[in-house]
Design an enzyme around this catalytic site. Structure first.
Site, PDB file in Angstrom:
ATOM      1  N   ASP A  44       0.836  -1.206   0.000  1.00  0.00           N
ATOM      2  CA  ASP A  44       0.000   0.000   0.000  1.00  0.00           C
ATOM      3  C   ASP A  44       0.866   1.249   0.000  1.00  0.00           C
ATOM      4  O   ASP A  44       0.468   2.297   0.477  1.00  0.00           O
ATOM      5  CB  ASP A  44      -0.942   0.001   1.203  1.00  0.00           C
ATOM      6  CG  ASP A  44      -0.196  -0.014   2.534  1.00  0.00           C
ATOM      7  OD1 ASP A  44       1.023  -0.316   2.523  1.00  0.00           O
ATOM      8  OD2 ASP A  44      -0.815   0.264   3.576  1.00  0.00           O
ATOM      9  N   GLU A  45       2.063   1.129  -0.570  1.00  0.00           N
ATOM     10  CA  GLU A  45       3.004   2.250  -0.638  1.00  0.00           C
ATOM     11  C   GLU A  45       3.144   2.714  -2.082  1.00  0.00           C
ATOM     12  O   GLU A  45       3.238   1.907  -3.006  1.00  0.00           O
ATOM     13  CB  GLU A  45       4.368   1.840  -0.104  1.00  0.00           C
ATOM     14  CG  GLU A  45       4.383   1.538   1.383  1.00  0.00           C
ATOM     15  CD  GLU A  45       5.798   1.224   1.858  1.00  0.00           C
ATOM     16  OE1 GLU A  45       6.699   2.052   1.608  1.00  0.00           O
ATOM     17  OE2 GLU A  45       5.988   0.144   2.438  1.00  0.00           O
TER      18      GLU A  45
END
Length: 348
Positions: A241-242
Site C-alpha cells: 500500500d506504498e
C-alpha cells in the site's frame, strides 16, 4: 512477305520489348512492354533516334548507320526522364525495309520493377528476365516478411518491457520503473519533488473485507493519484500500500502542499465495494531534490520515507516535508484538515 500487323503480333509474343522501324528510322510498331515505359507517350510514328540516345557506339547518329548494324549490340538511354538505360540488338529486315530492334534483354530488372512495375507477364515465357524477376519478387516478398516479423518482434519487446515496468494490479509503474526514472532524475540537473505516500488503515480493510476489497481500494487510490498529477509525472506502486510520486520540475512547497492536500482529501473519502464501505486515509512524506548538495536516489528516497514516518507519528492523514537540519517538518492540521476517525476500523 509477312504483313506488318502479323509481324508485330508475332514479335509481341516473342520479344515484347521490340521496336520495328522503317527505312527512314520511323517507328512503325512497338512491343507492349516497351510502350509501358512511356504509357502516356505513344512511340509509334516517332523517330527512333528522337526517343532513344545511343550511348555506344557513339558514332551512330543517322538512321542509315543504325540500320547497317546487323547483329550489333546497342547501348541506349531514353532521352526523357527517367532516363532508363537499355541494350538492344539490331536485325535488319530483308530488302532494306527497316529493322527490328530487340530490347528484351536490355532493361535493368531493378529499373523495371522500381520505375515501371513490370512483372513476369510483361516478358516472353522464354525470356531470362522472367527468372530475374522471380528472384526480385522473391527477394521483395522475403524482405516484406522480414519487416513484418521485425515489427511484430519490436511490438512484443515493447509490450514485454512495458509489462516489466508495470504494476499489474493498478496499472501504475512498479518499483523497477521508479528506480530507473529516479536514477535518471538524480543524475540530471532538473529539479523535482518526491512524494512517498502510504495508505493508513489499509490492513484493516484487508482483514475485515478480504483481499478483493483491498485490491479494489488500491485501484481506486491509483486512479486518484493519476488524476491529481500531470502526465509527465510518475506514479508508482512500490509496495503493498506504498506509492511514490515523482513530480518533475516542481519544488514550490506551496504548490506541493496543495497537491498533497488534495490527495489526502480524496483518499479519505469512503469507497463502496460490494455494498461494504471501505475507509482509508493517506500519509505523505515529501523531499525535494534541491535539498541535497550531491543527490543520490537512495538519499532522497530515505528522506521522503523519514518525512512519511513523521507524518504518521503526528497523527496520520497528513503530509510532512523533510528538513535536512531540523528533521521533518509537519504542517499543522489547520493547513491540512484534521485526521478523520475510522469508526469500526482499528488503526495500524
Amino acid at each position: 512477305m509477312m504483313e506488318t500487323s502479323d509481324l508485330s503480333s508475332l514479335l509481341g509474343l516473342l520479344c515484347p520489348m521490340f521496336v520495328l522501324v522503317d527505312e527512314q528510322g520511323q517507328i512503325t510498331s512497338v512491343g507492349p512492354t516497351l510502350q509501358k515505359l512511356r504509357p502516356e507517350q505513344p512511340m509509334q510514328g516517332q523517330g527512333f533516334l528522337d526517343l532513344f540516345e545511343l550511348v555506344r557506339p557513339r558514332s551512330i547518329t543517322t538512321t542509315a548507320a543504325l540500320l547497317s548494324l546487323a547483329g550489333a549490340k546497342l547501348h541506349l538511354k531514353l532521352r526523357d526522364e527517367p532516363r532508363t538505360a537499355l541494350k538492344g540488338l539490331v536485325a535488319p529486315l530483308p530488302g532494306n525495309k527497316g529493322a527490328i530492334i530487340n530490347l528484351s534483354f536490355g532493361i535493368s530488372i531493378l529499373d523495371a520493377v522500381r520505375d515501371y512495375a513490370l512483372t513476369s507477364a510483361d516478358f516472353s515465357g522464354t525470356d531470362l528476365a522472367i527468372e530475374l524477376l522471380y528472384l526480385v519478387e522473391a527477394k521483395s516478398a522475403a524482405m516484406e516478411a522480414s519487416r513484418s516479423l521485425n515489427l511484430r518482434l519490436q511490438g512484443a519487446m515493447l509490450a514485454a518491457e512495458e509489462q516489466a515496468f508495470t504494476d499489474m494490479l493498478t496499472g501504475l509503474k512498479n518499483r523497477r520503473a521508479m528506480d530507473v526514472l529516479l536514477g535518471h532524475m538524480a543524475s540530471g540537473n532538473a529539479p523535482f519533488a518526491l512524494m512517498h505516500l502510504d495508505l493508513d488503515f489499509f490492513k484493516s480493510v484487508n482483514d475485515r473485507l478480504g483481499h478483493a476489497a483491498g485490491d479494489f481500494v488500491l485501484q481506486q487510490a491509483a486512479r486518484i493519484m493519476e488524476e491529481e498529477t500531470r502526465s509527465d509525472d510518475m506514479v508508482a506502486r512500490v509496495g503493498g500500500d506504498e506509492f511514490v510520486i515523482i513530480i518533475k520540475g516542481l519544488i514550490d512547497q506551496k504548490v506541493l502542499c496543495s497537491i498533497a492536500g488534495r490527495l489526502i482529501d480524496r483518499l479519505r473519502e469512503p469507497t463502496i465495494f460490494e455494498s461494504e464501505t471501505c475507509k482509508v486515509s493517506a500519509s505523505v512524506g515529501i523531499a525535494l531534490s534541491t535539498q541535497f548538495s550531491t543527490l543520490k536516489a537512495a538519499e532522497i528516497l530515505k528522506a521522503a520515507d523519514q518525512a512519511l514516518y513523521d507524518a504518521k507519528r503526528s497523527g496520520r492523514s497528513r503530509y510532512s516535508f523533510f528538513s535536512p537540519t531540523a528533521g521533518s517538518i509537519t504542517d499543522p492540521p489547520s493547513l491540512q484538515g484534521s485526521p478523520q476517525p475510522r469508526p469500526g476500523i482499528s488503526g495500524q
